[in-house]
Write a protein that holds these residues in place. Sequence first.
Motif, PDB file in Angstrom:
ATOM      1  N   LEU A 111       2.033  10.385   9.756  1.00  0.00           N
ATOM      2  CA  LEU A 111       3.067  10.337   8.962  1.00  0.00           C
ATOM      3  C   LEU A 111       3.699  11.731   8.496  1.00  0.00           C
ATOM      4  O   LEU A 111       4.692  12.015   8.043  1.00  0.00           O
ATOM      5  CB  LEU A 111       3.059   9.447   7.711  1.00  0.00           C
ATOM      6  CG  LEU A 111       3.083   7.761   8.228  1.00  0.00           C
ATOM      7  CD1 LEU A 111       2.803   7.006   6.849  1.00  0.00           C
ATOM      8  CD2 LEU A 111       4.163   7.407   8.921  1.00  0.00           C
ATOM      9  N   ALA A 112       3.018  12.773   9.091  1.00  0.00           N
ATOM     10  CA  ALA A 112       3.044  13.996   8.474  1.00  0.00           C
ATOM     11  C   ALA A 112       3.331  14.393   7.058  1.00  0.00           C
ATOM     12  O   ALA A 112       4.480  14.662   6.574  1.00  0.00           O
ATOM     13  CB  ALA A 112       3.919  14.499   9.541  1.00  0.00           C
ATOM     14  N   THR A 113       2.615  13.760   6.317  1.00  0.00           N
ATOM     15  CA  THR A 113       2.931  13.982   4.730  1.00  0.00           C
ATOM     16  C   THR A 113       1.563  13.842   3.815  1.00  0.00           C
ATOM     17  O   THR A 113       0.625  14.132   4.545  1.00  0.00           O
ATOM     18  CB  THR A 113       3.788  12.690   4.341  1.00  0.00           C
ATOM     19  OG1 THR A 113       4.161  12.839   3.007  1.00  0.00           O
ATOM     20  CG2 THR A 113       3.038  11.340   4.520  1.00  0.00           C
ATOM     21  N   GLY A 114       1.727  13.885   2.569  1.00  0.00           N
ATOM     22  CA  GLY A 114       0.577  13.969   1.746  1.00  0.00           C
ATOM     23  C   GLY A 114       0.104  12.715   1.278  1.00  0.00           C
ATOM     24  O   GLY A 114       0.861  11.711   1.339  1.00  0.00           O
ATOM     25  N   ALA A 115      -1.016  12.289   0.886  1.00  0.00           N
ATOM     26  CA  ALA A 115      -1.677  11.264   0.696  1.00  0.00           C
ATOM     27  C   ALA A 115      -1.079  10.560  -0.815  1.00  0.00           C
ATOM     28  O   ALA A 115      -0.893   9.619  -0.803  1.00  0.00           O
ATOM     29  CB  ALA A 115      -3.161  11.334   0.417  1.00  0.00           C
ATOM     30  N   GLY A 116      -0.629  11.680  -1.650  1.00  0.00           N
ATOM     31  CA  GLY A 116       0.131  11.296  -2.774  1.00  0.00           C
ATOM     32  C   GLY A 116       1.283  10.429  -2.557  1.00  0.00           C
ATOM     33  O   GLY A 116       1.728   9.509  -3.334  1.00  0.00           O
ATOM     34  N   TRP A 133       1.914   6.174  -3.696  1.00  0.00           N
ATOM     35  CA  TRP A 133       3.481   6.013  -4.329  1.00  0.00           C
ATOM     36  C   TRP A 133       3.474   4.670  -3.968  1.00  0.00           C
ATOM     37  O   TRP A 133       4.040   3.632  -4.740  1.00  0.00           O
ATOM     38  CB  TRP A 133       4.617   6.977  -4.066  1.00  0.00           C
ATOM     39  CG  TRP A 133       5.687   6.548  -4.738  1.00  0.00           C
ATOM     40  CD1 TRP A 133       6.863   5.749  -4.139  1.00  0.00           C
ATOM     41  CD2 TRP A 133       6.105   6.856  -6.381  1.00  0.00           C
ATOM     42  NE1 TRP A 133       7.918   5.619  -5.170  1.00  0.00           N
ATOM     43  CE2 TRP A 133       7.409   6.328  -6.446  1.00  0.00           C
ATOM     44  CE3 TRP A 133       5.500   7.452  -6.952  1.00  0.00           C
ATOM     45  CZ2 TRP A 133       7.989   6.163  -7.538  1.00  0.00           C
ATOM     46  CZ3 TRP A 133       6.009   7.508  -8.432  1.00  0.00           C
ATOM     47  CH2 TRP A 133       7.184   6.756  -8.718  1.00  0.00           C
ATOM     48  N   HIS A 134       3.568   4.205  -2.786  1.00  0.00           N
ATOM     49  CA  HIS A 134       3.970   2.813  -2.123  1.00  0.00           C
ATOM     50  C   HIS A 134       2.500   1.803  -1.854  1.00  0.00           C
ATOM     51  O   HIS A 134       2.916   0.649  -2.086  1.00  0.00           O
ATOM     52  CB  HIS A 134       4.504   2.966  -0.466  1.00  0.00           C
ATOM     53  CG  HIS A 134       5.828   3.770  -0.606  1.00  0.00           C
ATOM     54  ND1 HIS A 134       6.898   3.474  -0.882  1.00  0.00           N
ATOM     55  CD2 HIS A 134       6.037   5.221  -0.435  1.00  0.00           C
ATOM     56  CE1 HIS A 134       7.945   4.251  -0.820  1.00  0.00           C
ATOM     57  NE2 HIS A 134       7.454   5.401  -0.532  1.00  0.00           N
ATOM     58  N   VAL A 135       1.586   2.327  -1.640  1.00  0.00           N
ATOM     59  CA  VAL A 135       0.298   1.371  -1.530  1.00  0.00           C
ATOM     60  C   VAL A 135      -0.788   2.185  -2.137  1.00  0.00           C
ATOM     61  O   VAL A 135      -1.200   3.311  -2.196  1.00  0.00           O
ATOM     62  CB  VAL A 135       0.036   1.594   0.087  1.00  0.00           C
ATOM     63  CG1 VAL A 135      -1.221   0.560   0.362  1.00  0.00           C
ATOM     64  CG2 VAL A 135       1.242   1.159   1.090  1.00  0.00           C
ATOM     65  N   LEU A 177      -8.759   3.294  10.270  1.00  0.00           N
ATOM     66  CA  LEU A 177      -7.322   3.316   9.329  1.00  0.00           C
ATOM     67  C   LEU A 177      -7.930   4.050   7.996  1.00  0.00           C
ATOM     68  O   LEU A 177      -8.653   3.283   7.203  1.00  0.00           O
ATOM     69  CB  LEU A 177      -7.044   1.975   9.363  1.00  0.00           C
ATOM     70  CG  LEU A 177      -5.676   1.711   8.005  1.00  0.00           C
ATOM     71  CD1 LEU A 177      -4.597   2.851   8.526  1.00  0.00           C
ATOM     72  CD2 LEU A 177      -5.383   0.231   7.895  1.00  0.00           C
ATOM     73  N   THR A 178      -7.800   5.186   7.823  1.00  0.00           N
ATOM     74  CA  THR A 178      -7.823   5.798   6.634  1.00  0.00           C
ATOM     75  C   THR A 178      -6.735   6.476   6.146  1.00  0.00           C
ATOM     76  O   THR A 178      -5.695   6.623   6.947  1.00  0.00           O
ATOM     77  CB  THR A 178      -9.099   6.794   6.641  1.00  0.00           C
ATOM     78  OG1 THR A 178      -8.514   7.924   7.695  1.00  0.00           O
ATOM     79  CG2 THR A 178     -10.495   6.240   7.401  1.00  0.00           C
ATOM     80  N   PHE A 179      -6.657   6.728   4.825  1.00  0.00           N
ATOM     81  CA  PHE A 179      -5.461   7.540   4.213  1.00  0.00           C
ATOM     82  C   PHE A 179      -5.446   8.849   4.946  1.00  0.00           C
ATOM     83  O   PHE A 179      -4.180   9.268   4.940  1.00  0.00           O
ATOM     84  CB  PHE A 179      -5.571   7.530   2.738  1.00  0.00           C
ATOM     85  CG  PHE A 179      -5.083   6.406   2.092  1.00  0.00           C
ATOM     86  CD1 PHE A 179      -3.896   6.364   1.365  1.00  0.00           C
ATOM     87  CD2 PHE A 179      -5.736   5.119   2.143  1.00  0.00           C
ATOM     88  CE1 PHE A 179      -3.097   5.350   0.831  1.00  0.00           C
ATOM     89  CE2 PHE A 179      -5.171   3.976   1.574  1.00  0.00           C
ATOM     90  CZ  PHE A 179      -3.896   4.102   0.839  1.00  0.00           C
ATOM     91  N   ARG A 180      -6.528   9.565   5.447  1.00  0.00           N
ATOM     92  CA  ARG A 180      -6.372  10.876   5.882  1.00  0.00           C
ATOM     93  C   ARG A 180      -5.599  10.552   7.453  1.00  0.00           C
ATOM     94  O   ARG A 180      -4.641  11.283   7.688  1.00  0.00           O
ATOM     95  CB  ARG A 180      -7.776  11.375   6.299  1.00  0.00           C
ATOM     96  CG  ARG A 180      -7.791  12.879   6.953  1.00  0.00           C
ATOM     97  CD  ARG A 180      -9.023  13.233   7.050  1.00  0.00           C
ATOM     98  NE  ARG A 180      -9.305  14.412   7.646  1.00  0.00           N
ATOM     99  CZ  ARG A 180     -10.310  15.431   7.905  1.00  0.00           C
ATOM    100  NH1 ARG A 180     -11.318  14.968   7.614  1.00  0.00           N
ATOM    101  NH2 ARG A 180     -10.203  16.197   8.584  1.00  0.00           N
TER     102      ARG A 180
END
Length: 227
Positions: free
Chosen positions: A41-46, A50-52, A32-35
């Motif tokens: 989730l097919a999105t960006g880390a930023g 915003w949520h976590v 489990l990494t942000f990458r």
Amino acid sequence: MPPRTRRSDALSRDRIVEAAVELLDTAGEAGLTFRTLTERLATGAGAIYWHVANKGELLDAATDGVIAAALAAGSPGSPREEIRAVALGLFDAIERHPWLGTQLALQLARTPWGSVTARIFEGIGRQVRALGVPAGHLFTTTSALVSYIFGAAGQNAANTAGVPAGADRAEFLDAVSTAWEELDPDEYPFTRAVAAEVRGHDDREQFLAGLDLVLAGITAVHLSRAK
């Protein structure tokens, strides 16, 4: 190509936590990494930040979500029946999510004021009080139940993880039983005597039998004091 899910839907906190649980189940905490989460989730880390805020917060949220669902497994009935239902829900959750036992131990010890500890003590403690346990004994009694539930459930999860990949559980237990039966009779008389019970035993039934022993002890102690 199918239309992309709207960003507000895809990146809700609940969806992020759901994806984190899926990754933890399949790849463990190290996976489990942000990458990996942004890829899933097919999105960006930023957008996720915003949520976590960080991985620790994400692990806490994943643990809280799984525990909340497990505690909802209770069904209307007597306090004893409710405790059994909640305990079995927690037992099954720890077995389904191999990472959960470690996270529970960390959160109970590191942040006992957090939502996970409060959920657990509230879910079990209400029923302990309904059993007739008097004030002054509620915390100790509830703690004893929580310790049994997580200790037994965690050990079962560890035992399950210890079965070699692809091995048949019945064959594995038979091998354990046979090894115990071959121990020195003078040094291990008890272990040899119960060796046959290892074969084919049901982990959930064994867990509930142990829980019933704890509940019987609680009832006997506090009913006798009330007389």
